[in-house]
Each structure stands twice: as C-alpha cells, then as structure tokens.
Scaffold this motif. Sequence first.
Motif, PDB file in Angstrom:
ATOM      1  N   GLU A   1      -1.496  -0.564  -4.957  1.00 24.47           N
ATOM      2  CA  GLU A   1      -2.766  -0.826  -4.282  1.00 24.47           C
ATOM      3  C   GLU A   1      -3.499  -2.033  -4.855  1.00 24.47           C
ATOM      4  O   GLU A   1      -4.109  -2.802  -4.112  1.00 24.47           O
ATOM      5  CB  GLU A   1      -3.643   0.428  -4.347  1.00 24.47           C
ATOM      6  CG  GLU A   1      -3.151   1.518  -3.392  1.00 24.47           C
ATOM      7  CD  GLU A   1      -3.571   2.904  -3.806  1.00 24.47           C
ATOM      8  OE1 GLU A   1      -4.108   3.048  -4.929  1.00 24.47           O
ATOM      9  OE2 GLU A   1      -3.359   3.850  -3.029  1.00 24.47           O
TER      10      GLU A   1
ATOM     11  N   LYS B   1       0.841  -1.216   0.000  1.00 24.54           N
ATOM     12  CA  LYS B   1       0.000   0.000   0.000  1.00 24.54           C
ATOM     13  C   LYS B   1       0.866   1.252   0.000  1.00 24.54           C
ATOM     14  O   LYS B   1       0.621   2.188  -0.779  1.00 24.54           O
ATOM     15  CB  LYS B   1      -0.904   0.006   1.235  1.00 24.54           C
ATOM     16  CG  LYS B   1      -1.794   1.241   1.351  1.00 24.54           C
ATOM     17  CD  LYS B   1      -2.525   1.290   2.670  1.00 24.54           C
ATOM     18  CE  LYS B   1      -1.594   1.633   3.811  1.00 24.54           C
ATOM     19  NZ  LYS B   1      -1.102   3.053   3.745  1.00 24.54           N
TER      20      LYS B   1
ATOM     21  N   ALA C   1      -6.052   0.232   1.323  1.00 32.44           N
ATOM     22  CA  ALA C   1      -5.768   0.046  -0.105  1.00 32.44           C
ATOM     23  C   ALA C   1      -7.061   0.145  -0.906  1.00 32.44           C
ATOM     24  O   ALA C   1      -7.120   0.791  -1.966  1.00 32.44           O
ATOM     25  CB  ALA C   1      -5.088  -1.308  -0.336  1.00 32.44           C
TER      26      ALA C   1
END
Length: 412
Positions: free
Chosen positions: A41, A36, A68
């Motif tokens: 992500e 993250k 995320a």
Amino acid sequence: MDEKKVKDLTAYNERFNEDPTSFNDFQASDYVKELKNQGKEDQAIEVGRTFLEQCPELSGYINYYGYALYNRYINIDDEKIAENEKLFYDILAEIASHCRQERYSPLEAAINKAIKYESKKNPVDYKKLSDLLDNLDAPTLEDTPFVNKEGKEFESKKEKWYRMKVRALYEIGNYSECLKQAQIATGLPLKWHYNNLNWVQYYKASALVKLGRYEEAENIFIALKDKFRAVNFQEILYDLYLHTGRENIAYTQLFYEFFRDGFNYVFIDCYKKITELAKEKGEEKAYKLGSAMIKKLEEEKEKSYEVDVDVSEYDAYSASYLYDLFYNEIMRHLNRYIERHEGRVVYYNAAKRFGSIGLPTEEDNLFFLQGDYIYDDQEVDRGDTVEYSVIKTFDKKKQTPSSKAVLIRTIY
C-alpha cells in the motif's frame, strides 16, 4: 486449488522509475491496482501521488489509489485514529478531493468510517458530523435496506444519511436547512426502520418551533405523542403552550397527564407543577396536600424537600393516601384551574366504550372515551349532561389534527 498467481511487477517498477509519464491509463490503473492487491500500500500510494502530479490526464487508477489510502490510514482501529486525528482527516480530505461517489470508489467507505468514529464521541461534534455528511450526495445513495448474513434488515444508506443529517443540522442551530432536509426525507419513498422516521419528524417539529411556526410544530408533536415513546411530548407540548401564551391549553394538558398517570414517583415533576399552580390560584388545601405528598415521596427516596407551609397535620399519612386526597381535591375544583364546558352526550357505544358530545356551534360532535371520565365507576348514557375539558389529538384514520373531550364528569 492452486493459489492465484501473483503478478510480477518488475517491468512496471522499472518503467515507473525511468519515466512515470510513459504509462497510459490502463497501465497506470493496472500497476496501482496490483500494488494494492499485493498489500504494497505504501508503494501504491507513492505511485498514485506521482501520477497525480505528473500525469493529470490519467484517471483510471484513482480509486485504487484511494483504496490504498483507505486501507493504510482510514480503515484502522479507533484508538489508532485518536493517536493522530490530523493525519486521519488529512488523508480523508485527500480521498474526498480525488474520488467520486461511484461504484468501486472508496469515498463512501471512508466517510462512513469517519462518521462512525465521530458518532462514538461524547459529546458528539455535530458540526464536524454535518460536514462529513456533506461529502456524500444524498439523492444518489443506495435506498435499498441492508440485509446481513442472518437475513436481518437494517436501514439503507440514504435513510441513514437523512436520519443523521437532520439531527446534526438541528443540533448546530441551522433550523431552516434542518426543516428543508426533513421535508425532503419525509417525502421520499423510503422503507423506514426502527424509529428513524419518528426522529426525523421530531427534529422537523423542533426546528419549526425555533423558526416560530408553532402551529405546524404542535400538529407534528401531537401526531407523534401516542406512537413515539422515546420523547416526553407531554413536557414538550406543555412548554410550547406556555411559550405561546396558551396557558389554559398547557394546564389542561398537565391535568390530563395527572389524571392518566396515577400514583408513581416517576411523575413527581407533574405533581410539583400542579402543586405550584394550586399555590398561584390560592387553593390552600390543594397546595398543602400536594406539598405534603411530595415531601413524603422525596423522603421515601431519601431526599429532602422544603415546603413553605405547615403540613404537620398530614404527618401520619402515607404518600399514596395523600395522593388520593390531593387527586380528589384537584378533580373537584378543576374549574378553578382550567376551562370547563357543559354538553350533552348525543351518542354512546357501550360495547366499545366511546361516544360523542353535541356541540351546538360545530358541524361535528366532540369525541370522547369512557376511560377519560374522572371517575371510572360512572355509568354513561345518551342524553347525560356532562362537564368536560378539551385537548388536541390526532385522528389516525383521517390523518389530521382533531380534538376530544377529557376529564369528563356527569352533572345529571
């Protein structure tokens, strides 16, 4: 200063590809957090979902996984949300199902983003807004006001929740729950901002009306009337009194409003109500004067107003002059519209321009302000016999409902 060194995730990636179940709680948490933080992500989401499916005993990574999701699908422009609302709310539900309301959790941020998005819609879907608020546990929300970089103070998270929840519940017709939450809110030791507490009280009283608890609602409306200008409490109280069969109180409130407001087009609805009442009472002169005045006022605004009586005799007069004639005609014959009482002034403070009228059957005397005399050029002396009407008020000093004399006229 050297930039922070980016952690090499090669070992984590290889291990994940070989056997995700080999991660312990710290390793899973560290892996998802680093993905993250490095802006990866989509990979963080893929890894998080795999851990959810294959490693139910792990939990430390959950909030990083939630963030995320938040960064990728929730914290985006409103235009992008509108393009695919279903995806937005599916992801929101996923965050809500896995993340708790705690420090370092994305839950509050995600819910608040959705609330902000929904609040901008016209009309607002209050059912959806209420459901969104239910994802947060109000008692545990932060109650310290938010202060920005410039030092300006804003409502706390808890204050905002109750403000929005009480209104949402009222708007969707859940009046019992609206009342419950409003009572909780008003009992909290919160530092209230803007008119938030007044709005909570307003919806509380409105819910009481819907629940048939009219006297409680009336007392709240009266308490708010002189300090909260965002709502027309004169109109609200007028309708409430009529709805509960208290015509005299409604009409007294109406005529007092007429007395206080003076001549201005913005008060034309009040003029219309009194003119119609004059018609109902058979007061032909007052009805004709009121009709002629309203017709002139509407014509000045390039609007038409149909009257069912001949008012041609007043064609040469201005609306303001007709108002004066109408006012004097109404005030001379108030007893034909509302209850009038006689009493004697037993106390008067000339410096502060207030006093009291003796009531033979009451322990306390009836308060009055000199400004509530119909004719402001009348002198007031102790011992005067006066004619007056009574309206309900709120005693700010005692914080209780009270009454006062209005529309006062000296008889002798």
